[in-house]
Design an enzyme around this catalytic site. Structure first.
Site, mmCIF file in Angstrom:
data_model
loop_
_atom_site.group_PDB
_atom_site.id
_atom_site.type_symbol
_atom_site.label_atom_id
_atom_site.label_comp_id
_atom_site.label_asym_id
_atom_site.label_seq_id
_atom_site.Cartn_x
_atom_site.Cartn_y
_atom_site.Cartn_z
ATOM 1 N N GLU A 124 0.961 -1.234 -0.059
ATOM 2 C CA GLU A 124 -0.172 0.308 0.140
ATOM 3 C C GLU A 124 0.705 1.702 -0.051
ATOM 4 O O GLU A 124 1.288 1.355 0.817
ATOM 5 C CB GLU A 124 -0.823 0.084 1.436
ATOM 6 C CG GLU A 124 -1.931 1.028 1.175
ATOM 7 C CD GLU A 124 -1.827 2.233 1.459
ATOM 8 O OE1 GLU A 124 -1.708 3.416 1.136
ATOM 9 O OE2 GLU A 124 -1.791 2.197 3.045
ATOM 10 N N CYS B 219 -1.788 8.734 3.207
ATOM 11 C CA CYS B 219 -1.793 8.488 2.024
ATOM 12 C C CYS B 219 -3.137 8.824 0.871
ATOM 13 O O CYS B 219 -2.582 8.784 -0.289
ATOM 14 C CB CYS B 219 -1.628 6.709 1.843
ATOM 15 S SG CYS B 219 -2.706 5.977 2.457
#
Length: 482
Positions: A250, A284
Protein backbone atom coordinates in the site's frame (compact mmCIF):
# COMPACT_ATOMS: atom_id res chain seq x y z
CA UNK A 1 11.83 10.49 27.08
CA UNK A 2 10.85 6.99 25.96
CA UNK A 3 13.33 4.10 26.18
CA UNK A 4 12.53 1.72 23.32
CA UNK A 5 14.00 -1.80 23.46
CA UNK A 6 13.43 -4.56 20.95
CA UNK A 7 10.65 -7.08 21.58
CA UNK A 8 11.84 -10.58 20.69
CA UNK A 9 10.24 -13.77 21.98
CA UNK A 10 8.24 -11.84 24.55
CA UNK A 11 11.35 -10.25 26.06
CA UNK A 12 12.54 -6.66 26.05
CA UNK A 13 16.08 -6.67 24.65
CA UNK A 14 18.75 -4.15 23.80
CA UNK A 15 20.39 -4.44 20.40
CA UNK A 16 22.92 -7.27 20.42
CA UNK A 17 25.79 -4.79 20.07
CA UNK A 18 24.24 -2.32 22.53
CA UNK A 19 23.81 0.47 19.96
CA UNK A 20 20.92 2.94 20.03
CA UNK A 21 19.64 5.85 17.99
CA UNK A 22 17.58 8.90 18.91
CA UNK A 23 14.27 10.27 17.70
CA UNK A 24 13.95 14.02 18.21
CA UNK A 25 10.91 16.28 18.45
CA UNK A 26 10.36 17.91 15.03
CA UNK A 27 9.97 21.41 16.54
CA UNK A 28 12.13 21.58 19.65
CA UNK A 29 14.84 19.16 18.58
CA UNK A 30 14.74 17.53 22.02
CA UNK A 31 15.36 13.80 22.25
CA UNK A 32 12.00 12.10 22.80
CA UNK A 33 12.93 8.45 22.19
CA UNK A 34 16.17 6.51 22.72
CA UNK A 35 15.80 3.40 20.62
CA UNK A 36 17.55 0.05 20.28
CA UNK A 37 19.27 -0.12 16.87
CA UNK A 38 18.85 -3.72 15.79
CA UNK A 39 21.59 -5.63 14.00
CA UNK A 40 20.99 -8.24 11.31
CA UNK A 41 21.54 -10.86 14.03
CA UNK A 42 18.67 -9.30 15.98
CA UNK A 43 16.53 -9.48 12.84
CA UNK A 44 17.34 -13.18 12.57
CA UNK A 45 16.48 -13.68 16.25
CA UNK A 46 13.10 -12.01 15.81
CA UNK A 47 12.21 -14.27 12.89
CA UNK A 48 13.41 -17.32 14.82
CA UNK A 49 11.19 -16.36 17.76
CA UNK A 50 8.19 -15.94 15.47
CA UNK A 51 8.95 -19.26 13.76
CA UNK A 52 9.15 -21.03 17.12
CA UNK A 53 5.83 -19.53 18.23
CA UNK A 54 4.03 -20.38 14.99
CA UNK A 55 2.97 -24.02 15.59
CA UNK A 56 1.20 -23.28 18.88
CA UNK A 57 -0.47 -20.08 17.63
CA UNK A 58 -1.60 -21.72 14.37
CA UNK A 59 -3.02 -24.68 16.32
CA UNK A 60 -5.25 -22.49 18.50
CA UNK A 61 -8.95 -22.74 17.78
CA UNK A 62 -10.51 -19.69 16.12
CA UNK A 63 -12.48 -18.87 19.25
CA UNK A 64 -9.33 -18.63 21.37
CA UNK A 65 -7.52 -16.50 18.80
CA UNK A 66 -10.60 -14.28 18.69
CA UNK A 67 -10.74 -13.84 22.47
CA UNK A 68 -7.06 -12.88 22.67
CA UNK A 69 -7.41 -10.33 19.87
CA UNK A 70 -10.47 -8.86 21.58
CA UNK A 71 -8.50 -8.52 24.82
CA UNK A 72 -5.81 -6.74 22.83
CA UNK A 73 -8.38 -4.31 21.39
CA UNK A 74 -9.65 -3.45 24.86
CA UNK A 75 -6.10 -2.97 26.12
CA UNK A 76 -5.23 -0.65 23.20
CA UNK A 77 -8.14 1.58 24.17
CA UNK A 78 -7.18 1.41 27.84
CA UNK A 79 -3.69 2.63 26.93
CA UNK A 80 -5.04 5.41 24.71
CA UNK A 81 -3.34 8.23 26.63
CA UNK A 82 0.03 6.48 26.43
CA UNK A 83 -0.26 6.37 22.63
CA UNK A 84 -1.39 10.00 22.49
CA UNK A 85 1.56 11.09 24.63
CA UNK A 86 3.88 9.61 21.99
CA UNK A 87 2.69 12.10 19.36
CA UNK A 88 5.81 14.08 20.30
CA UNK A 89 7.75 11.71 18.05
CA UNK A 90 6.06 13.03 14.91
CA UNK A 91 4.74 16.46 15.94
CA UNK A 92 1.15 15.45 15.21
CA UNK A 93 -1.96 16.74 16.95
CA UNK A 94 -3.37 14.69 19.81
CA UNK A 95 -6.74 14.33 18.05
CA UNK A 96 -5.00 12.51 15.19
CA UNK A 97 -3.42 10.02 17.58
CA UNK A 98 -6.72 9.65 19.40
CA UNK A 99 -8.39 8.72 16.12
CA UNK A 100 -5.52 6.32 15.45
CA UNK A 101 -6.18 4.49 18.71
CA UNK A 102 -9.91 4.21 18.05
CA UNK A 103 -9.46 2.77 14.56
CA UNK A 104 -6.64 0.47 15.69
CA UNK A 105 -8.91 -1.06 18.32
CA UNK A 106 -11.59 -1.55 15.65
CA UNK A 107 -9.04 -3.19 13.33
CA UNK A 108 -8.24 -5.71 16.07
CA UNK A 109 -11.94 -6.36 16.70
CA UNK A 110 -12.59 -6.81 12.99
CA UNK A 111 -9.65 -9.22 12.75
CA UNK A 112 -11.04 -11.12 15.74
CA UNK A 113 -14.36 -11.53 13.93
CA UNK A 114 -12.52 -12.95 10.89
CA UNK A 115 -11.04 -15.96 12.72
CA UNK A 116 -14.17 -17.98 11.93
CA UNK A 117 -14.47 -16.67 8.36
CA UNK A 118 -11.39 -18.35 6.90
CA UNK A 119 -13.33 -20.72 4.71
CA UNK A 120 -12.37 -23.48 2.31
CA UNK A 121 -14.27 -25.12 -0.51
CA UNK A 122 -15.37 -28.58 -1.62
CA UNK A 123 -14.68 -29.03 -5.34
CA UNK A 124 -16.27 -31.80 -7.45
CA UNK A 125 -13.63 -34.19 -8.73
CA UNK A 126 -13.69 -36.25 -11.95
CA UNK A 127 -11.89 -39.09 -10.15
CA UNK A 128 -14.38 -41.69 -8.80
CA UNK A 129 -14.36 -41.77 -5.02
CA UNK A 130 -12.16 -38.66 -4.67
CA UNK A 131 -13.30 -36.03 -2.19
CA UNK A 132 -11.46 -32.80 -3.11
CA UNK A 133 -11.08 -29.71 -0.95
CA UNK A 134 -9.45 -26.30 -1.16
CA UNK A 135 -8.24 -25.31 2.30
CA UNK A 136 -6.88 -22.00 3.54
CA UNK A 137 -4.17 -22.46 6.13
CA UNK A 138 -1.71 -20.14 7.93
CA UNK A 139 1.47 -19.35 6.00
CA UNK A 140 4.01 -19.04 8.83
CA UNK A 141 5.93 -15.89 9.72
CA UNK A 142 4.61 -12.63 8.24
CA UNK A 143 6.85 -9.55 7.99
CA UNK A 144 5.09 -6.22 8.44
CA UNK A 145 6.72 -2.86 7.67
CA UNK A 146 4.76 0.16 8.91
CA UNK A 147 5.29 3.93 8.49
CA UNK A 148 5.10 6.84 10.93
CA UNK A 149 2.27 8.98 9.57
CA UNK A 150 -0.62 6.98 11.08
CA UNK A 151 1.52 4.93 13.41
CA UNK A 152 -1.06 3.20 15.60
CA UNK A 153 -3.42 2.37 12.73
CA UNK A 154 -0.79 1.16 10.31
CA UNK A 155 1.20 -0.91 12.81
CA UNK A 156 -2.04 -2.62 13.85
CA UNK A 157 -3.09 -3.18 10.25
CA UNK A 158 0.26 -4.85 9.53
CA UNK A 159 -0.28 -7.26 12.42
CA UNK A 160 -3.97 -7.93 13.07
CA UNK A 161 -5.18 -9.97 10.08
CA UNK A 162 -1.97 -12.04 9.84
CA UNK A 163 -2.59 -13.02 13.48
CA UNK A 164 -6.27 -13.75 12.87
CA UNK A 165 -5.27 -16.08 10.04
CA UNK A 166 -2.97 -18.03 12.37
CA UNK A 167 0.39 -16.54 11.45
CA UNK A 168 3.03 -15.04 13.70
CA UNK A 169 4.54 -11.63 12.99
CA UNK A 170 7.72 -9.60 12.92
CA UNK A 171 7.03 -5.86 12.67
CA UNK A 172 9.83 -3.58 11.51
CA UNK A 173 8.98 -0.29 13.13
CA UNK A 174 9.42 3.16 11.63
CA UNK A 175 12.53 5.08 12.61
CA UNK A 176 10.27 8.12 13.13
CA UNK A 177 7.70 6.53 15.45
CA UNK A 178 9.53 3.68 17.18
CA UNK A 179 8.00 4.15 20.63
CA UNK A 180 4.44 3.88 19.29
CA UNK A 181 5.20 0.73 17.33
CA UNK A 182 6.99 -0.84 20.31
CA UNK A 183 4.05 0.00 22.58
CA UNK A 184 1.69 -1.76 20.18
CA UNK A 185 3.81 -4.89 20.40
CA UNK A 186 3.89 -4.65 24.18
CA UNK A 187 0.11 -4.27 24.39
CA UNK A 188 -0.42 -7.33 22.19
CA UNK A 189 1.99 -9.33 24.32
CA UNK A 190 0.30 -8.26 27.54
CA UNK A 191 -3.04 -9.30 26.06
CA UNK A 192 -1.77 -12.87 26.23
CA UNK A 193 -1.01 -13.70 22.63
CA UNK A 194 2.09 -15.63 23.71
CA UNK A 195 5.85 -15.25 23.58
CA UNK A 196 7.11 -14.66 20.06
CA UNK A 197 3.70 -14.31 18.42
CA UNK A 198 4.45 -10.62 17.79
CA UNK A 199 8.04 -9.33 17.64
CA UNK A 200 9.11 -5.71 17.12
CA UNK A 201 12.40 -4.71 15.50
CA UNK A 202 13.65 -1.11 15.45
CA UNK A 203 16.67 0.05 13.48
CA UNK A 204 18.79 3.13 13.00
CA UNK A 205 17.88 4.99 9.78
CA UNK A 206 21.19 4.15 8.11
CA UNK A 207 20.64 0.42 8.74
CA UNK A 208 17.13 0.19 7.29
CA UNK A 209 18.11 -1.29 3.93
CA UNK A 210 20.26 -4.03 5.46
CA UNK A 211 17.65 -4.95 8.07
CA UNK A 212 14.79 -5.11 5.56
CA UNK A 213 16.81 -7.16 3.10
CA UNK A 214 17.82 -9.61 5.84
CA UNK A 215 14.24 -10.00 7.06
CA UNK A 216 12.79 -10.59 3.59
CA UNK A 217 15.54 -13.05 2.70
CA UNK A 218 14.98 -15.19 5.81
CA UNK A 219 13.45 -18.51 4.62
CA UNK A 220 11.02 -18.57 7.56
CA UNK A 221 9.35 -15.34 6.38
CA UNK A 222 6.53 -16.42 4.07
CA UNK A 223 4.61 -13.19 3.46
CA UNK A 224 5.48 -9.48 3.39
CA UNK A 225 3.20 -6.48 3.87
CA UNK A 226 4.43 -2.93 3.47
CA UNK A 227 2.84 0.50 3.79
CA UNK A 228 4.89 3.51 2.76
CA UNK A 229 6.20 5.45 -0.20
CA UNK A 230 6.05 4.16 -3.76
CA UNK A 231 9.83 4.52 -4.04
CA UNK A 232 10.54 2.22 -1.09
CA UNK A 233 7.61 -0.02 -2.02
CA UNK A 234 9.25 -0.80 -5.35
CA UNK A 235 12.39 -1.89 -3.50
CA UNK A 236 10.39 -4.07 -1.09
CA UNK A 237 8.43 -5.58 -3.98
CA UNK A 238 11.61 -6.35 -5.92
CA UNK A 239 13.29 -7.94 -2.89
CA UNK A 240 10.20 -10.01 -2.15
CA UNK A 241 9.97 -11.20 -5.76
CA UNK A 242 13.65 -12.14 -5.75
CA UNK A 243 12.96 -14.46 -2.81
CA UNK A 244 9.57 -15.60 -4.18
CA UNK A 245 7.66 -14.03 -1.28
CA UNK A 246 4.17 -12.63 -1.97
CA UNK A 247 3.99 -8.99 -0.92
CA UNK A 248 1.01 -6.74 -0.19
CA UNK A 249 1.96 -3.12 -0.98
CA UNK A 250 0.00 0.00 0.00
CA UNK A 251 1.94 2.95 -1.37
CA UNK A 252 1.67 6.64 -2.21
CA UNK A 253 -1.23 8.62 -3.58
CA UNK A 254 -2.23 11.89 -5.16
CA UNK A 255 -5.93 11.77 -4.50
CA UNK A 256 -8.30 13.73 -6.76
CA UNK A 257 -11.53 15.30 -5.49
CA UNK A 258 -13.89 16.04 -8.39
CA UNK A 259 -16.38 18.87 -7.96
CA UNK A 260 -19.09 18.62 -10.61
CA UNK A 261 -21.10 21.63 -11.71
CA UNK A 262 -24.12 20.60 -9.60
CA UNK A 263 -22.17 19.89 -6.39
CA UNK A 264 -23.08 21.13 -2.93
CA UNK A 265 -20.14 23.52 -2.72
CA UNK A 266 -20.20 23.95 1.04
CA UNK A 267 -20.03 20.18 1.51
CA UNK A 268 -17.25 19.93 -1.08
CA UNK A 269 -15.25 22.69 0.61
CA UNK A 270 -15.49 20.99 4.00
CA UNK A 271 -14.33 17.67 2.58
CA UNK A 272 -11.55 19.31 0.55
CA UNK A 273 -10.11 21.20 3.53
CA UNK A 274 -10.23 18.12 5.76
CA UNK A 275 -8.83 15.81 3.09
CA UNK A 276 -6.03 18.14 2.03
CA UNK A 277 -4.79 19.49 5.35
CA UNK A 278 -5.62 17.13 8.24
CA UNK A 279 -2.39 15.83 9.81
CA UNK A 280 -0.54 18.33 7.60
CA UNK A 281 -1.53 16.37 4.49
CA UNK A 282 0.68 13.47 5.63
CA UNK A 283 -1.85 10.75 4.83
CA UNK A 284 -1.67 8.47 1.81
CA UNK A 285 -5.31 9.36 1.02
CA UNK A 286 -4.80 13.14 1.33
CA UNK A 287 -6.56 15.28 -1.27
CA UNK A 288 -3.84 16.76 -3.49
CA UNK A 289 -5.84 17.57 -6.64
CA UNK A 290 -9.08 19.57 -6.60
CA UNK A 291 -10.56 18.95 -10.03
CA UNK A 292 -13.34 21.49 -10.44
CA UNK A 293 -15.79 22.24 -13.20
CA UNK A 294 -14.87 25.62 -14.70
CA UNK A 295 -18.45 26.87 -14.36
CA UNK A 296 -18.36 26.83 -10.56
CA UNK A 297 -14.59 26.97 -9.94
CA UNK A 298 -14.34 30.62 -8.88
CA UNK A 299 -17.11 30.30 -6.30
CA UNK A 300 -15.64 27.05 -4.97
CA UNK A 301 -12.18 28.60 -4.67
CA UNK A 302 -13.50 31.65 -2.84
CA UNK A 303 -15.25 29.47 -0.29
CA UNK A 304 -12.23 27.19 0.13
CA UNK A 305 -9.77 30.05 0.63
CA UNK A 306 -12.05 31.41 3.36
CA UNK A 307 -12.05 27.98 5.05
CA UNK A 308 -8.29 27.47 4.76
CA UNK A 309 -7.69 30.86 6.38
CA UNK A 310 -9.15 29.40 9.60
CA UNK A 311 -6.62 26.56 9.71
CA UNK A 312 -3.27 27.19 11.39
CA UNK A 313 -0.30 24.86 11.53
CA UNK A 314 2.05 25.11 14.48
CA UNK A 315 3.21 23.60 17.74
CA UNK A 316 0.62 20.94 18.66
CA UNK A 317 0.61 22.25 22.24
CA UNK A 318 -0.33 25.79 21.18
CA UNK A 319 -3.96 26.72 21.74
CA UNK A 320 -4.45 28.07 18.21
CA UNK A 321 -2.85 25.16 16.35
CA UNK A 322 -5.19 23.05 14.26
CA UNK A 323 -2.80 21.13 12.00
CA UNK A 324 0.40 20.46 13.97
CA UNK A 325 3.85 19.93 12.49
CA UNK A 326 5.38 18.11 9.56
CA UNK A 327 7.53 15.09 10.38
CA UNK A 328 10.71 17.22 10.15
CA UNK A 329 12.16 20.39 8.65
CA UNK A 330 13.48 18.55 5.59
CA UNK A 331 9.90 17.67 4.64
CA UNK A 332 9.04 21.37 4.63
CA UNK A 333 11.95 22.16 2.35
CA UNK A 334 11.11 19.29 0.00
CA UNK A 335 7.50 20.48 -0.33
CA UNK A 336 8.58 24.11 -0.76
CA UNK A 337 10.69 23.10 -3.75
CA UNK A 338 7.57 21.70 -5.42
CA UNK A 339 5.55 24.83 -4.67
CA UNK A 340 8.33 27.17 -5.87
CA UNK A 341 8.68 25.18 -9.10
CA UNK A 342 4.96 25.60 -9.80
CA UNK A 343 5.01 29.32 -9.01
CA UNK A 344 8.02 29.90 -11.23
CA UNK A 345 6.12 28.34 -14.12
CA UNK A 346 2.97 30.40 -13.78
CA UNK A 347 0.88 28.87 -10.99
CA UNK A 348 -0.89 31.28 -8.61
CA UNK A 349 -0.60 31.08 -4.85
CA UNK A 350 -4.07 31.56 -3.39
CA UNK A 351 -3.17 31.16 0.28
CA UNK A 352 -0.40 29.77 2.49
CA UNK A 353 3.03 28.70 1.35
CA UNK A 354 4.95 29.84 4.45
CA UNK A 355 7.46 27.34 5.83
CA UNK A 356 9.26 27.70 9.16
CA UNK A 357 11.27 24.63 10.09
CA UNK A 358 8.88 21.71 10.31
CA UNK A 359 5.76 23.89 10.15
CA UNK A 360 4.12 24.66 6.82
CA UNK A 361 0.91 26.66 6.59
CA UNK A 362 -1.90 25.10 4.50
CA UNK A 363 -1.32 25.99 0.89
CA UNK A 364 -3.61 26.25 -2.14
CA UNK A 365 -2.54 26.91 -5.74
CA UNK A 366 -4.47 27.58 -8.95
CA UNK A 367 -3.26 27.46 -12.52
CA UNK A 368 -1.13 24.33 -12.10
CA UNK A 369 -0.31 22.59 -15.39
CA UNK A 370 1.42 19.39 -16.41
CA UNK A 371 4.68 21.31 -16.93
CA UNK A 372 4.99 21.61 -13.15
CA UNK A 373 6.30 18.88 -10.82
CA UNK A 374 3.41 19.52 -8.42
CA UNK A 375 1.00 18.29 -11.11
CA UNK A 376 2.36 14.74 -10.85
CA UNK A 377 4.59 14.40 -7.76
CA UNK A 378 3.08 13.47 -4.42
CA UNK A 379 3.72 16.36 -2.02
CA UNK A 380 2.78 14.43 1.15
CA UNK A 381 2.20 17.77 2.80
CA UNK A 382 -0.45 20.49 3.31
CA UNK A 383 -0.67 21.44 -0.37
CA UNK A 384 -3.61 21.20 -2.77
CA UNK A 385 -3.90 22.41 -6.35
CA UNK A 386 -6.96 23.42 -8.35
CA UNK A 387 -7.28 21.88 -11.82
CA UNK A 388 -10.12 23.20 -13.99
CA UNK A 389 -12.07 21.46 -16.71
CA UNK A 390 -15.49 21.82 -18.31
CA UNK A 391 -17.80 18.83 -18.25
CA UNK A 392 -17.59 15.43 -16.60
CA UNK A 393 -15.36 13.87 -19.27
CA UNK A 394 -12.76 16.61 -18.89
CA UNK A 395 -12.74 16.20 -15.11
CA UNK A 396 -12.43 12.42 -15.39
CA UNK A 397 -9.54 12.76 -17.83
CA UNK A 398 -7.68 15.06 -15.41
CA UNK A 399 -8.34 12.71 -12.49
CA UNK A 400 -6.97 9.68 -14.33
CA UNK A 401 -3.92 11.58 -15.59
CA UNK A 402 -1.78 10.32 -12.71
CA UNK A 403 0.53 7.41 -12.00
CA UNK A 404 -1.20 7.00 -8.61
CA UNK A 405 -4.57 5.44 -7.87
CA UNK A 406 -5.36 5.06 -4.17
CA UNK A 407 -8.28 7.22 -3.00
CA UNK A 408 -10.63 9.62 -4.79
CA UNK A 409 -13.87 11.52 -4.27
CA UNK A 410 -16.69 12.96 -6.37
CA UNK A 411 -19.14 15.67 -5.30
CA UNK A 412 -22.47 15.90 -7.14
CA UNK A 413 -26.13 16.14 -6.22
CA UNK A 414 -26.84 13.56 -8.95
CA UNK A 415 -25.60 10.37 -7.32
CA UNK A 416 -26.28 8.19 -10.35
CA UNK A 417 -24.13 10.51 -12.45
CA UNK A 418 -21.39 10.40 -9.82
CA UNK A 419 -21.55 6.61 -9.51
CA UNK A 420 -21.13 6.22 -13.26
CA UNK A 421 -17.99 8.38 -13.05
CA UNK A 422 -16.74 6.51 -9.98
CA UNK A 423 -16.71 3.25 -11.93
CA UNK A 424 -14.34 4.83 -14.47
CA UNK A 425 -11.99 6.47 -11.99
CA UNK A 426 -8.64 4.68 -11.82
CA UNK A 427 -8.43 4.32 -8.05
CA UNK A 428 -8.84 1.57 -5.50
CA UNK A 429 -11.18 3.72 -3.39
CA UNK A 430 -13.82 6.28 -4.35
CA UNK A 431 -16.15 8.21 -2.05
CA UNK A 432 -19.18 10.02 -3.44
CA UNK A 433 -20.00 13.20 -1.50
CA UNK A 434 -17.38 12.30 1.09
CA UNK A 435 -13.67 13.08 1.66
CA UNK A 436 -10.78 11.15 0.16
CA UNK A 437 -9.49 10.57 3.71
CA UNK A 438 -11.69 7.84 5.14
CA UNK A 439 -10.98 4.38 6.55
CA UNK A 440 -12.95 1.67 8.30
CA UNK A 441 -11.60 -1.60 9.64
CA UNK A 442 -13.94 -3.85 7.64
CA UNK A 443 -13.46 -2.18 4.25
CA UNK A 444 -11.08 -3.33 1.48
CA UNK A 445 -8.25 -0.80 1.49
CA UNK A 446 -5.84 -0.78 -1.43
CA UNK A 447 -4.82 1.02 -4.59
CA UNK A 448 -3.97 0.52 -8.24
CA UNK A 449 -1.14 1.69 -10.50
CA UNK A 450 1.76 3.20 -8.51
CA UNK A 451 -0.33 3.12 -5.33
CA UNK A 452 0.37 -0.59 -4.96
CA UNK A 453 -1.57 -3.84 -5.11
CA UNK A 454 -3.60 -6.00 -2.79
CA UNK A 455 -6.06 -4.93 -0.10
CA UNK A 456 -5.92 -4.69 3.67
CA UNK A 457 -9.11 -4.84 5.71
CA UNK A 458 -11.46 -7.58 6.88
CA UNK A 459 -12.12 -10.51 4.55
CA UNK A 460 -10.08 -8.93 1.74
CA UNK A 461 -6.93 -9.74 3.72
CA UNK A 462 -7.57 -13.45 4.07
CA UNK A 463 -6.22 -14.40 0.65
CA UNK A 464 -2.98 -12.52 1.35
CA UNK A 465 -2.25 -14.10 4.72
CA UNK A 466 -3.27 -17.70 4.10
CA UNK A 467 -2.00 -20.42 1.79
CA UNK A 468 -4.60 -22.06 -0.45
CA UNK A 469 -4.04 -25.84 -0.56
CA UNK A 470 -5.64 -28.63 -2.54
CA UNK A 471 -6.31 -31.71 -0.41
CA UNK A 472 -8.02 -34.93 -1.55
CA UNK A 473 -9.41 -37.94 0.27
CA UNK A 474 -9.75 -41.13 -1.79
CA UNK A 475 -12.70 -43.32 -0.84
CA UNK A 476 -12.60 -46.74 -2.46
CA UNK A 477 -10.28 -48.18 -5.10
CA UNK A 478 -8.62 -46.05 -7.75
CA UNK A 479 -7.77 -47.10 -11.29
CA UNK A 480 -4.23 -46.47 -12.59
CA UNK A 481 -3.11 -46.81 -16.24
CA UNK A 482 -0.04 -48.87 -15.37
Amino acid sequence: MFDVPLLIGGQARPASDGKTFERRHPLSGEVVSRVAAATVDDADAAVSAAEAAFPAWAALGPGERRSRLLRAADLVQARSQMFVDMAVETGAMSNWYGFNVKLAANILREAASMTTQINGQVIPSDVPGSFAMALRQPCGVVLGIAPWNAPVILATRAIAMPLACGNTVVLKSSESSPAVHRLMGQVLHEAGLGDGVVNIISNAPQDAAAIVERLIANPAVRRVNFTGSTHVGRIVGELSARHLKPALLELGGKAPLLVLDDADLDAAVGAAAFGAYFNQGQICMSTERLIVDQRIADVFIEKLVHKVATLRAGDPDAADSVLGSLIDASAGQRIKVLVDDALSKGARLLIGGQVEGSVMQPTLLDGVTDRMRLYRDESFGPVAVVLRGEGDEALLSLANDSSFGLSSAIFSRDTSRALALAQRLESGICHINGPTVHDEAQMPFGGVKASGYGSFGGSASIEHFTQLRWVTLQNGPRHYPI
